[in-house]
Design an enzyme around this catalytic site. Structure first.
Site, mmCIF file in Angstrom:
data_model
loop_
_atom_site.group_PDB
_atom_site.id
_atom_site.type_symbol
_atom_site.label_atom_id
_atom_site.label_comp_id
_atom_site.label_asym_id
_atom_site.label_seq_id
_atom_site.Cartn_x
_atom_site.Cartn_y
_atom_site.Cartn_z
ATOM 1 N N LYS A 52 0.837 -1.202 0.000
ATOM 2 C CA LYS A 52 0.000 0.000 0.000
ATOM 3 C C LYS A 52 0.875 1.257 0.000
ATOM 4 O O LYS A 52 0.567 2.235 -0.677
ATOM 5 C CB LYS A 52 -0.964 -0.028 1.195
ATOM 6 C CG LYS A 52 -1.992 -1.150 1.046
ATOM 7 C CD LYS A 52 -2.921 -1.349 2.224
ATOM 8 C CE LYS A 52 -3.831 -2.561 1.932
ATOM 9 N NZ LYS A 52 -4.839 -2.823 2.967
ATOM 10 N N GLN A 96 -5.496 -2.007 9.276
ATOM 11 C CA GLN A 96 -5.270 -3.309 8.642
ATOM 12 C C GLN A 96 -5.806 -4.435 9.517
ATOM 13 O O GLN A 96 -5.541 -4.480 10.717
ATOM 14 C CB GLN A 96 -3.759 -3.491 8.374
ATOM 15 C CG GLN A 96 -3.415 -4.698 7.516
ATOM 16 C CD GLN A 96 -3.850 -4.574 6.064
ATOM 17 O OE1 GLN A 96 -4.030 -3.471 5.540
ATOM 18 N NE2 GLN A 96 -4.035 -5.696 5.402
ATOM 19 N N ASP A 119 -11.499 2.087 3.176
ATOM 20 C CA ASP A 119 -11.731 0.636 3.091
ATOM 21 C C ASP A 119 -13.198 0.318 2.793
ATOM 22 O O ASP A 119 -13.524 -0.817 2.423
ATOM 23 C CB ASP A 119 -11.393 -0.033 4.441
ATOM 24 C CG ASP A 119 -10.034 -0.722 4.426
ATOM 25 O OD1 ASP A 119 -9.563 -1.069 3.331
ATOM 26 O OD2 ASP A 119 -9.474 -0.929 5.518
HETATM 27 N N1 L34 Z 1 -8.401 -3.084 6.751
HETATM 28 N N2 L34 Z 1 -7.580 -5.141 6.144
HETATM 29 C C1 L34 Z 1 -8.073 -3.945 5.777
HETATM 30 N N3 L34 Z 1 -8.248 -3.587 4.478
HETATM 31 C C2 L34 Z 1 -7.929 -4.438 3.485
HETATM 32 O O1 L34 Z 1 -8.156 -4.108 2.209
HETATM 33 C C3 L34 Z 1 -7.381 -5.683 3.807
HETATM 34 N N4 L34 Z 1 -6.965 -6.573 2.845
HETATM 35 C C4 L34 Z 1 -7.130 -8.005 3.090
HETATM 36 C C5 L34 Z 1 -6.534 -8.314 4.477
HETATM 37 N N5 L34 Z 1 -6.815 -7.287 5.473
HETATM 38 C C6 L34 Z 1 -7.233 -6.036 5.162
HETATM 39 C C7 L34 Z 1 -5.840 -6.370 2.117
HETATM 40 O O2 L34 Z 1 -5.245 -5.298 2.082
HETATM 41 C C8 L34 Z 1 -6.305 -8.601 1.965
HETATM 42 N N6 L34 Z 1 -5.485 -7.504 1.467
HETATM 43 C C9 L34 Z 1 -4.436 -7.634 0.537
HETATM 44 C C10 L34 Z 1 -3.663 -6.555 0.128
HETATM 45 C C11 L34 Z 1 -2.614 -6.707 -0.766
HETATM 46 C C12 L34 Z 1 -2.331 -7.955 -1.286
HETATM 47 C C13 L34 Z 1 -3.106 -9.027 -0.893
HETATM 48 C C14 L34 Z 1 -4.142 -8.866 0.008
HETATM 49 C C15 L34 Z 1 -1.182 -8.100 -2.206
HETATM 50 O O3 L34 Z 1 -0.474 -7.168 -2.464
HETATM 51 N N7 L34 Z 1 -0.924 -9.315 -2.714
HETATM 52 C C16 L34 Z 1 0.176 -9.633 -3.593
HETATM 53 C C17 L34 Z 1 1.195 -10.520 -2.898
HETATM 54 C C18 L34 Z 1 1.637 -10.021 -1.578
HETATM 55 C C19 L34 Z 1 2.650 -10.921 -0.911
HETATM 56 O O4 L34 Z 1 3.682 -11.222 -1.535
HETATM 57 O O5 L34 Z 1 2.416 -11.317 0.241
HETATM 58 C C20 L34 Z 1 -0.366 -10.403 -4.784
HETATM 59 O O6 L34 Z 1 0.269 -10.351 -5.828
HETATM 60 O O7 L34 Z 1 -1.390 -11.071 -4.629
#
Ligand code: L34
Length: 293
Positions: A52, A96, A119
């Site tokens: 983020k 988060q 969010d």
């Molecule tokens: N308050 N909590 C709040 N807001 C959110 O919108 C979230 N979410 C979920 C979990 N908790 C939260 C997220 O931010 C899931 N989530 C989220 C955000 C980013 C990614 C995945 C889930 C992401 O960047 N995924 C990458 C890989 C990341 C890694 O290497 O760990 C991807 O390519 O899928």
């Protein structure tokens, strides 16, 4: 099978946001500022919040991370939330999830000023979303909508099966896709742990959205030929061949399902980057609400 490349699409949309932010900066307008509160040392949460911040940098936003120990009291966290509500420098913020067990996430969500709730988790925004009124859409469902839209995947009249009924993914994406509009106008079923005949539902669905947090749960032999499959799951599976000791696996058996799906999201690089992109769009919107955006 056409790959629904969330990373690539995120890069495109980030460039569009950056153009707009450059223009805002050029005329001395309000630069979007996102803040994130993270509690404890959950490695997945750290990685998501890091993304983020990275995306914020890339589109030219300001960002602030407030990191607190897992033993912070609920009261103290609520005070920080209140501080951000009052802080006119911050356009939007998130707490988060998940939070440590001694903190009630509902209380925290209710404490966030709906105007800064990028969010879209506050019941004010959730209720507005459900009624088709102006609202911040929750990031993951919003990211999925953007993906369906940009890849021009028809949802009208389609049978959509959502696996999972969480407040942050399953329930809102079900509402959004059944709502009037495009993407929308679909016939949605939300399946969960008490659902019977899941195999029948999977077999008849045109679009499957998997958000249950079970690694490689959906298999090719369960789905209809040509189904669109959106994989929201990000499961860490032990893998000693990797430097980090694990690999990321979705709720869908990617290799298996790729032989039968028409469109499929990868993990990583699918819904995750779209989630972060959607948060950027909500923050941009919040910065405009404040004025001279
Ligand atoms: N308050 N909590 C709040 N807001 C959110 O919108 C979230 N979410 C979920 C979990 N908790 C939260 C997220 O931010 C899931 N989530 C989220 C955000 C980013 C990614 C995945 C889930 C992401 O960047 N995924 C990458 C890989 C990341 C890694 O290497 O760990 C991807 O390519 O899928």
């Amino acid at each position: 099978m056409i790959l629904l490349d969330g990373k690539d699409l995120a890069t495109q949309i980030k460039a569009e946001i950056k153009t707009e932010v450059d223009e805002i900066r050029g005329r001395g307008g309000n630069i979007p500022h996102l803040a994130a509160i993270i509690v404890g040392d959950n490695p997945a949460s750290e990685s998501y919040v890091k993304n983020k911040v990275k995306y914020s940098d890339e589109v030219g936003f300001e960002s602030t991370v407030i990191k607190k120990d897992a033993n912070i009291s609920e009261e103290e966290l609520l005070e920080i939330v209140n501080g951000l509500n009052q802080n006119s420098d911050v356009d939007g913020f998130i707490v988060q999830l998940p939070l440590p067990r001694h903190i009630d996430p509902d209380k925290v969500t209710l404490a966030i000023d709906p105007k800064k709730d990028v969010d879209g988790f506050h019941p004010y925004n959730f209720g507005s979303m459900a009624q088709g009124m102006e609202a911040y859409l929750p990031a993951t469902p919003y990211g999925i909508l953007l993906m369906l839209e940009r890849y021009q995947i028809e949802t009208e009249g389609k049978k959509v099966l959502v696996l999972g009924r969480s407040n942050i993914v399953g329930t809102p994406i079900g509402i959004l896709l059944s709502r009037k509009g495009n993407p929308g106008n679909a016939t949605v079923t939300i399946a969960h742990s008490r659902t019977k005949n899941l195999d029948d539902l999977l077999a008849e669905s045109d679009i499957i959205i998997a958000a249950i947090g079970r690694a490689s749960f959906v298999k090719a032999n369960q789905i209809k030929e040509g189904a669109v499959v959106i994989d929201v799951g990000i499961n860490r599976v032990e893998d000693s061949s990797k430097k980090r000791g694990y690999r990321l696996v979705g709720d869908v058996d990617f290799i298996d399902v790729s032989s039968k799906a028409s469109y499929l999201t990868p993990v990583p690089g699918g819904v995750g980057p779209m989630t972060v992109t959607a948060l950027m769009l909500n923050t941009l919107k919040a910065s405009k609400v404040k004025g001279n955006g």
